[in-house]
Each structure stands twice: as C-alpha cells, then as structure tokens.
Write a protein that holds these residues in place. Structure first.
Motif, short mmCIF file in Angstrom:
data_model
loop_
_atom_site.label_atom_id
_atom_site.label_comp_id
_atom_site.label_asym_id
_atom_site.label_seq_id
_atom_site.Cartn_x
_atom_site.Cartn_y
_atom_site.Cartn_z
N THR A 166 0.82 -1.21 0.00
CA THR A 166 0.00 0.00 0.00
C THR A 166 0.85 1.26 0.00
OG1 THR A 166 -0.14 -0.20 2.41
CG2 THR A 166 -1.97 -1.09 1.11
N ARG A 167 1.98 1.23 0.69
CA ARG A 167 2.86 2.40 0.70
C ARG A 167 3.48 2.64 -0.67
NH1 ARG A 167 6.16 2.10 6.50
NH2 ARG A 167 4.36 2.67 7.82
N TRP B 97 -2.40 -1.23 7.18
CA TRP B 97 -2.55 -1.37 5.73
C TRP B 97 -3.96 -1.03 5.28
CZ3 TRP B 97 -6.10 -4.63 3.54
CH2 TRP B 97 -6.62 -5.63 4.33
N HIS C 196 -4.11 2.62 4.90
CA HIS C 196 -3.46 3.06 3.67
C HIS C 196 -4.37 2.86 2.46
CE1 HIS C 196 0.19 3.16 6.13
NE2 HIS C 196 0.77 3.83 5.15
#
Length: 390
Positions: free
Chosen positions: A25-26, A145, A148
């Motif tokens: 996700t980042r 997550w 995100h």
C-alpha cells in the motif's frame, strides 16, 4: 501500465502478512502521490540532487547554489509534466474492485458484532450500585494497511486538477470526458450492494463478489470512535460526494444507510466520534446552502425531521468549538464575539468551501438569460438558412 500494479494488488488481496500489505500500500500510495504532484518527495529546480544526465559531465557545483533559492519555488514533477497522471489514475481505477475487495476482507460480521465493544465494570451490592467504569475494548484492529487503502481510495475520489480535462481529452479523444473524481465515484457505485440493502435481492452475493464499500466506510466511523486517522479520511470521502453532489452516492449514504439519523443521535451524547460527525453535518449544511432548492440534497434535508430539529443544536455546538472558552490574555476582545460559520467565513474555507457562495435565485436566472438568448438567436439563424436553401 496495468500489469505493473498486478503484483502489488495480488499481494494486498492475497493471504500475505500485514507487513507485506503495508509495504504494498505504501508503494502504491507513493507512486500515485508522485504522479499527482502531492508528494513531498520531489526535487526542486535548484536542488543539488541531480543525476549525470541533468548536469554537465555529471558534475554539480554545490558552492554556486544558494540554500535559500528553493524556498518558494514550485516542485518539479516530471510525471505530472509528462502527462502520466491520467494514465496512472486510469490504471488504478481498473484495479479498484480488487482494492475494495482487499479492504473489506474479514469484515463480513463486523456490522452485526461491532469492532469496539463497550462494557461496564462494577455491579450492585446490597442495592448500592458500583462506580460505572467507562471501559471499551477494540476486538477487531483496524490495521495500518487498511488505513493506507482508505487513503488511496480517498485520493482517487478527490483528485481533480485543472490539467485533467486536457489530459483526458488526449487520452480518450473525447472532448466531454468526465473528471477523475467523478469517474471514481461512478466506478464505486457500480459495485454490488450488500444483501441487507438490496430491495429485491436481484444481485447474488458470493465470497468473490466485490461489495460497495460505503456501508462499511460509514459503519467504521461508529465502530472505531477513537480512530481519528480514519475519521480524517472519511471526511475527505464524504466531502467529495457532497461537493460533487453525486446523487447516487448521496442516496445510498443518506437514505439507505441513514447516516444523518445516526450522526444526529450520536452527537446528542458525549461520544468520542462526535467531532468527525459534526464536521460531516456542517458539510451537509453548507453544501445545501449553495445548491438550488430542487437539488436532491436540499430536498432530502428539508424532509428529514431529525435534521430540522437538530439545526439549532448543531449551530450551538459548532460555535462552541470555534469560540474561545475563556478570555485570552491581552485578547479579551475575542471573548464572546460573534463568529460566522456560514458560507464565505473562515470556517467554511477550512472545510473546503473557498469561493462557494450561497445560492440565489436571482443570480441563477441572470446566468440562464444569456443562454436562452443564445438559443433563440441560433434558432433564428437556422430558419434563415432554411429559407435561403428554398
């Protein structure tokens, strides 16, 4: 470009560890924010971090660069300059069902059970009640997550830049292409509703069915009353559909999910999520003032008894938040002063209503008169052309 997202999406939607999902996700968030120009990880024009292709013979004269030269310079974003924003947005929209499916995994029973469980400690002994303990236990963690993914969803639904229309025209060859945010809202509303919200149970729901995320997004505000990180993202999502006046989304959130009734009931008590709900209710209040009386939002709020009965309390609670609770030293004049929280005020600007004015029927008719005149002129011209041909 779509195939480059496949490994990240499959990692996010698969049976992987939370650390792997956070990394995926980042990476996706980093790429999208770079493409939209919102990331801070971009180079200023006079930055010393240049590669060999951007300097003479791969050398950079650090001594000749003023450290204060980059203070007010805009970011240089090559992805944005190359026109890749629209392509990245389109590729992410194609993966939107998989992203939402990953977001909602393991949340089938959350609406019924609740993610945060409240309990009271202390009982009664010989008819004497004990001290009520305001305890609560989060039995289903929200996880980093998932936050995100909510941020990425908010970016997709709120991304609108002046250059978008030209980029979409070049990409699709369509002069009347939809805005990026509107495309994302329509894609979300094409998903299947949960069985409890279907009128005739027309759509069959299985484990692989991607459900509409709005029922879960609204419930998470109440299931996680102290998760302010998610509350901020929900405000972005809620404000996006209100500013766009996306009628399909508003009908689902306001009518079927009864968000206004739940928000008014919660704001009447001392709950931790009262702040985010007050912001959402004020967004509805300000947006309804800028729309025509025939708009769906105005008609819905006009017929909502709980909303009409809560207006005075909403204004009072909002003014209490904006007004100083006690005189400030050397600024006693600010204590007790009248504060404007309507359209055109600093409070409305903070909520994103900068440049939006109250709807006036006179201004609307004035704007429509030139259009009517132009239409009449065009009809006269067409009649003249027909007479000449005869």
């Amino acid at each position: 470009m779509k195939r480059h997202w496949d490994p990240l999406v499959s990692m996010l939607d698969g049976d992987t560890s939370d650390a792997a999902k956070v990394a995926a996700t980042r990476i996706m968030m980093g790429i999208f924010t770079l493409a939209t120009g919102r990331s801070s990880r971009v180079r200023k024009p006079n930055c010393v971090m240049t590669d060999a292709t951007e300097s003479n013979m791969g050398e950079t004269k650090v001594n000749e660069i003023d450290p204060d030269a980059n203070k007010d310079l805009p970011h240089e974003n090559k992805l944005l300059n190359w026109g890749l924003t629209s392509r990245i947005h389109h590729s992410l929209l194609k993966h939107l069902p998989q992203l939402i499916h990953a977001l909602l995994r393991g949340n089938d029973n959350r609406i019924e059970s609740g993610a945060t469980q409240y309990f009271k400690r202390g009982g009664s002994s010989n008819g004497i009640s004990g001290v009520v303990h305001p305890g609560r236990c989060c039995i289903v963690p929200f996880t980093s997550w998932r936050l995100h993914v909510c941020i990425l969803l908010a970016e997709l639904l709120t991304h609108n830049e002046p250059e978008e229309k030209s980029e979409l025209q070049n990409l699709n060859g369509n002069e009347e292409a939809e805005a990026f945010s509107l495309m994302a809202m329509n894609a979300v509303m094409e998903l299947t509703l949960p069985p409890a919200l279907q009128t005739n149970n027309d759509d069959q729901v299985s484990e692989s069915t991607v459900l509409n995320p709005w029922p879960f997004l609204c419930d998470w505000v109440f299931d996680y009353p102290e998760n302010t990180l998610y509350h901020f993202q929900f405000i972005r999502l809620f404000k996006a559909i209100c500013m766009e006046h996306h009628e399909a989304s508003l009908r689902l959130v306001l009518q079927k999910l009864k968000f206004v009734s739940r928000a008014v009931k919660t704001c009447s008590g001392a709950y931790a999520n009262r702040g985010v709900l007050l912001v959402c209710l004020n967004v509805l209040r300000l947006r309804s003032h800028s729309l025509a009386p025939s708009a769906f939002l105005c008609q819905f709020l006009k017929s909502h008894d709980a909303w009409k009965g809560f207006q005075d309390e909403l204004l009072r609670m909002t003014l209490e938040q904006e007004r100083h609770s006690h005189p400030v030293p050397s600024k006693e004049s600010y204590f007790g002063e009248s504060i404007n929280i309507d359209l055109g005020s600093s409070y409305a600007v903070q909520l994103g209503f900068d440049g939006i004015e109250t709807y006036r029927a006179d201004s609307a008719t004035v704007q429509q008169q030139p259009l009517i005149a132009e239409a009449a002129d065009s009809k006269k011209k067409k009649k003249k052309k027909r007479k000449k041909k005869k």
